[in-house]
Motif scaffolding. Structure first.
Motif, short mmCIF file in Angstrom:
data_model
loop_
_atom_site.label_atom_id
_atom_site.label_comp_id
_atom_site.label_asym_id
_atom_site.label_seq_id
_atom_site.Cartn_x
_atom_site.Cartn_y
_atom_site.Cartn_z
N SER A 1 1.18 -1.19 -0.19
CA SER A 1 0.18 0.04 0.13
C SER A 1 0.67 1.09 -0.34
O SER A 1 2.01 1.81 0.46
N PRO A 2 0.70 2.25 -0.65
CA PRO A 2 1.72 3.29 -1.18
C PRO A 2 1.79 4.33 -0.03
O PRO A 2 2.39 5.06 0.61
N ASP A 3 0.25 4.25 0.48
CA ASP A 3 -0.18 4.79 2.02
C ASP A 3 0.92 4.75 3.18
O ASP A 3 1.68 5.30 3.62
N LEU A 4 0.93 3.31 3.01
CA LEU A 4 1.65 2.76 4.37
C LEU A 4 2.94 3.25 4.38
O LEU A 4 3.78 3.41 5.02
N ILE A 5 3.53 2.73 3.37
CA ILE A 5 5.18 2.82 3.03
C ILE A 5 5.22 4.54 3.17
O ILE A 5 6.67 4.51 3.66
N LYS A 6 4.08 5.18 2.79
CA LYS A 6 4.87 6.88 3.16
C LYS A 6 4.79 6.68 4.12
O LYS A 6 5.70 8.34 4.68
N ALA A 7 3.87 5.98 4.89
CA ALA A 7 4.89 6.04 6.71
C ALA A 7 5.19 5.88 7.68
O ALA A 7 5.80 5.81 8.47
N LEU A 8 6.15 4.86 6.66
CA LEU A 8 6.72 3.58 6.82
C LEU A 8 8.48 4.84 7.40
O LEU A 8 8.83 5.41 6.46
N THR A 9 8.68 4.82 8.48
CA THR A 9 10.02 5.86 9.60
C THR A 9 11.30 5.32 8.20
O THR A 9 11.21 4.05 7.97
N VAL A 10 12.57 5.86 8.13
CA VAL A 10 13.33 5.35 7.86
C VAL A 10 13.95 4.62 8.37
O VAL A 10 15.16 3.35 8.13
N PRO A 11 13.62 5.12 10.11
CA PRO A 11 14.59 3.85 11.11
C PRO A 11 14.03 2.67 10.79
O PRO A 11 14.79 1.64 11.12
N MET A 12 12.67 2.20 10.36
CA MET A 12 12.03 1.22 10.48
C MET A 12 11.73 0.21 8.80
O MET A 12 12.55 -1.10 9.43
N PHE A 13 12.31 1.22 7.61
CA PHE A 13 13.27 0.62 6.89
C PHE A 13 14.69 -0.11 6.93
O PHE A 13 14.99 -1.37 6.96
N PHE A 14 15.47 0.63 8.05
CA PHE A 14 16.66 0.33 8.28
C PHE A 14 16.56 -1.08 9.64
O PHE A 14 17.36 -1.65 9.61
N ASP A 15 15.49 -1.24 10.23
CA ASP A 15 15.07 -2.19 11.32
C ASP A 15 14.64 -3.11 10.07
O ASP A 15 15.26 -4.76 10.70
N TYR B 1 21.98 0.99 12.98
CA TYR B 1 23.01 2.71 12.04
C TYR B 1 22.49 3.38 13.76
O TYR B 1 21.85 3.14 14.85
N ARG B 2 23.17 4.86 13.42
CA ARG B 2 23.10 5.55 14.48
C ARG B 2 22.76 6.98 13.65
O ARG B 2 22.81 6.93 12.97
N ALA B 3 21.33 7.62 14.37
CA ALA B 3 20.38 8.59 13.39
C ALA B 3 21.30 9.66 14.37
O ALA B 3 21.88 9.88 15.57
N GLY B 4 20.91 10.11 13.79
CA GLY B 4 22.35 11.97 13.14
C GLY B 4 23.40 11.85 13.81
O GLY B 4 23.60 12.72 14.41
N ALA B 5 23.95 11.12 12.77
CA ALA B 5 25.27 11.00 13.31
C ALA B 5 25.55 10.11 11.36
O ALA B 5 25.01 10.24 10.83
#
Length: 665
Positions: free
Chosen positions: A540-554, A594-598
């Motif tokens: 679902s494109p709408d759920l993909i847009k809601a996926l955060t970058v950290p969720m993708f990395f996880d 991963y580390r955010a903000g680094a």
């Protein structure tokens, strides 16, 4: 370069939607069903004397206020695909057939009552058009829609049905009661994203809604999706020998899942707002049926919307598709808080599943009984835990709720069950280990099965004894022991057929819809094998847009194949200028972190892209190699190392074996 694409629905469309998509007509198969055995006939008929079948109050309530049903029984997508079929359950009339538990048949008939209903002044419901209900509250200038179903197509059809019989006022607000997809997925069938972005339509949700709505099935999504097919009977025919109900409703629609982010969050435990002239008191109930959930009270109408915290069945503490265990004690606590605050002030109780309850005394009793039910499951399990009983011991001892609660239809096991709920409580407090050292390191299923069958005298001896037990109606034992034979000799057709027959009879006897669906799904796959096409395909494109970058990395970390990554080390920087976010990713010791903000001072490579580009890659609209060549994704440094990293990722198949041994790759 290898494309990094999260495979279809496994990450984003939730287990519910994959089960729904997999039940499309081109995928569903006809089961080679058998008749009910004499022991099953006797078992099912015995139920008629165990419960108050003469009580017809629910039948009256389920039909009360009916204005009209759909004019066309099928709801379709724009290209003609059927997403909801009211005709499919036309067989559910009259007395229960021998292949369905009479208690479950009763629930199936009640869930089959559908259409537009008037609940009380200014409040209407669309029921039986999806797994959940859509509630409409008439405001001063427009309408407030609570929970726009699972699919955009069913939500749009429900709204059209409402407009055929009520004034055509615009949608002024949408309320999501909680974070499960069957309560928000149809939102774009009733409003547009720009309506919310501009503030013309309020979209109200409990605090934490977006995170919970997207995250629940990310990391174990593939397994949850596969198990959901069993839980909802997605691949079963709809028939008296197949899928008859889903406990909370008939089943799952098969349309387009959408999501519009809320523009108004409820953050306080009790918060009152006037929405289009309607006073609404919101009561947050976090950690109950969903991590983010809330009830709504309408003082002008003396009406309480209980969301999914109280339904016409015992609910799940641990859903069979798999999820984190819910807290029965917390659930009971919030039901008591709701009863104390609103019980005496309410004349109508409505939920986002099933039918309403009218009358202050009746609704107060329902809330009190459901409060007591979850408290009982929690406390009595822990009582037996502290006496040393193991999960199955407890499930055997707590087979029935105390009277008069056990005879209340809304406390029956149509969706959750006492058996698996008490084991969930055990798991919540003590985990998987039952305390017996013999359970610490048992043999894996196939090896244990082979040794067990050999010790019992081989396949022939086991089959002979199992067939005797089957003839005696001991289906539970047959299913348990012949499962060992099937895992020891998965190509043994006689064993598979006997196991299927035992599971089928257990399904016919089950009061619980999800157990029935699981038993019959297992029987079907033993006979016919796992379907080649289990649905899915695009997220679902709408759920993909809601996926955060950290969720993708996880999720990338979950997909990392440790053997392929063994001995390899790399550092990669990721930059998302549109989000003003950067991440330092490290591969080391077969772990991806991963580390955010680094950022790494000397990375092997740096990837720079916008979040919409990542979304396009995830949905398959663009390949990563094309995104690079087109300048949408910029890679500085060693591109081959980036390609190597994505080459280390597993792709999960939605069709792994369940009732037969896993195929090793």
């Amino acid at each position: 370069m290898k494309t990094s694409r999260l495979p279809g629905l496994t990450v984003l469309c939730m287990a519910l939607q994959l089960a729904a998509c997999a039940s499309s007509p081109e995928i569903a198969r006809t089961a080679a069903a058998s008749a009910a055995e004499p022991a099953t006939v006797r078992s099912n008929r015995a139920w008629l004397s165990q419960l108050p079948f003469g009580d017809r109050q629910d039948y009256e309530d389920a039909r009360r206020g009916l204005i009209a049903d759909l004019e066309q029984p099928q709801i379709r997508t724009a290209d003609g695909r059927v997403v909801w079929d009211r005709q499919a359950y036309g067989f559910e009339s009259g007395a229960a057939p021998d292949t369905v538990n009479p208690s479950l048949w009763r629930q199936a008939q009640l869930n089959n009552v559908s259409g537009l209903f008037k609940v009380t002044e200014r409040i209407y419901q669309l029921r039986g058009l999806d797994l959940a209900n859509m509630t409409i509250v008439e405001g001063d200038t427009g309408i407030i829609i609570i929970d726009p179903l699972l699919s955009a197509e069913t939500a749009a059809a429900g709204l059209a049905l409402y407009y055929r019989h009520r004034p055509r006022k615009p949608v002024s607000a949408v309320v999501y009661t909680h974070s499960h997809v069957d309560h928000f997925g149809g939102v774009k069938g009733i409003i547009r994203e720009e309506d919310a972005a501009s503030g013309r339509v309020q979209v109200i949700a409990p605090e934490g809604f977006m995170e919970e709505a997207v995250s629940e099935n990310v990391l174990a999504g593939n397994a949850m999706s596969r198990r959901a097919q069993y839980m909802y009977g997605a691949l079963l025919p709809k028939s008296a020998a197949g899928q008859v109900d889903a406990g909370l409703g008939k089943g799952l629609s098969r349309g387009t899942v959408t999501l519009i982010a809320p523009n108004a969050l409820i953050r306080k435990p009790i918060e009152t707002r006037r929405v289009d002239g309607v006073d609404i008191e919101f009561q947050l109930t976090p950690g109950t049926e969903a991590p983010a959930e809330m009830n709504l009270y309408f003082p002008q109408m003396r009406t309480l919307c209980i969301a999914e915290n109280a339904v016409r069945t015992q609910h799940n503490l641990l859903t069979l598709r798999g999820a984190k265990v819910r807290d029965a004690k917390q659930w009971s606590f919030y039901l008591d808080q709701t009863l104390a605050r609103y019980g005496e002030k309410s004349d109508v109780l409505l939920g986002q599943h099933h039918w309403p309850t009218w009358g202050q005394q009746r609704l107060s009793r329902l809330l009190a009984d459901q409060r007591d039910m979850y408290a009982y499951l929690n406390d009595q399990t822990l009582r037996l835990v502290n006496q040393g009983y193991t999960p199955m011991d407890i499930a055997e001892r707590l087979k029935r709720l105390p009277e008069p609660l056990a005879s209340q239809w809304y406390a029956r096991d149509y969706y959750g069950s006492i058996s698996h709920n008490v084991r969930a409580v055990y798991q919540r407090y003590l985990g998987f280990y039952d305390g017996n050292p013999a359970s610490l390191n048992p043999l894996p299923p196939v090896e244990a099965a082979r040794k067990t069958i050999a010790w019992m005298g081989g396949a022939g001896a086991v089959l002979a004894k199992a067939q005797e037990s089957f003839a005696q109606g001991d289906y539970r034992w047959v299913a348990q022991i012949v499962n060992q034979l099937v895992f020891a000799e998965p190509e043994n057709q006689e064993a598979r057929q006997l196991q299927a027959a035992a599971l089928e009879q257990l399904g016919y006897q089950s009061e619980n819809s999800t157990w029935r669906n699981a038993y019959l799904s297992g029987a079907q796959e033993l006979r016919q094998g796992v379907a080649a096409n289990l649905g899915g395909g695009t997220a679902s494109p709408d759920l993909i847009k809601a996926l955060t970058v950290p969720m993708f990395f996880d999720y990338l970390a979950v997909r990392l194949n440790a053997d392929r990554a063994a001995g390899k080390s790399m550092t990669i920087n990721w930059a998302f200028p549109d989000l003003d976010e950067r991440y330092a990713m490290t591969l080391n010791n077969s772990a991806l972190t991963y580390r955010a903000g680094a950022e790494h001072a000397r990375p092997i490579a740096t990837l720079t892209l916008g979040k919409p580009v990542l979304d396009s890659i995830l949905t398959g609209k663009v390949k990563m190699s094309d995104a690079i060549s087109q300048g949408q994704l910029q890679v500085t440094g060693d591109r081959q190392s980036v390609a190597a990293l994505f080459g280390m990722l597993d792709t999960f198949s939605p069709g792994f074996n369940i009732v037969t041994p896993l195929t090793r790759r």
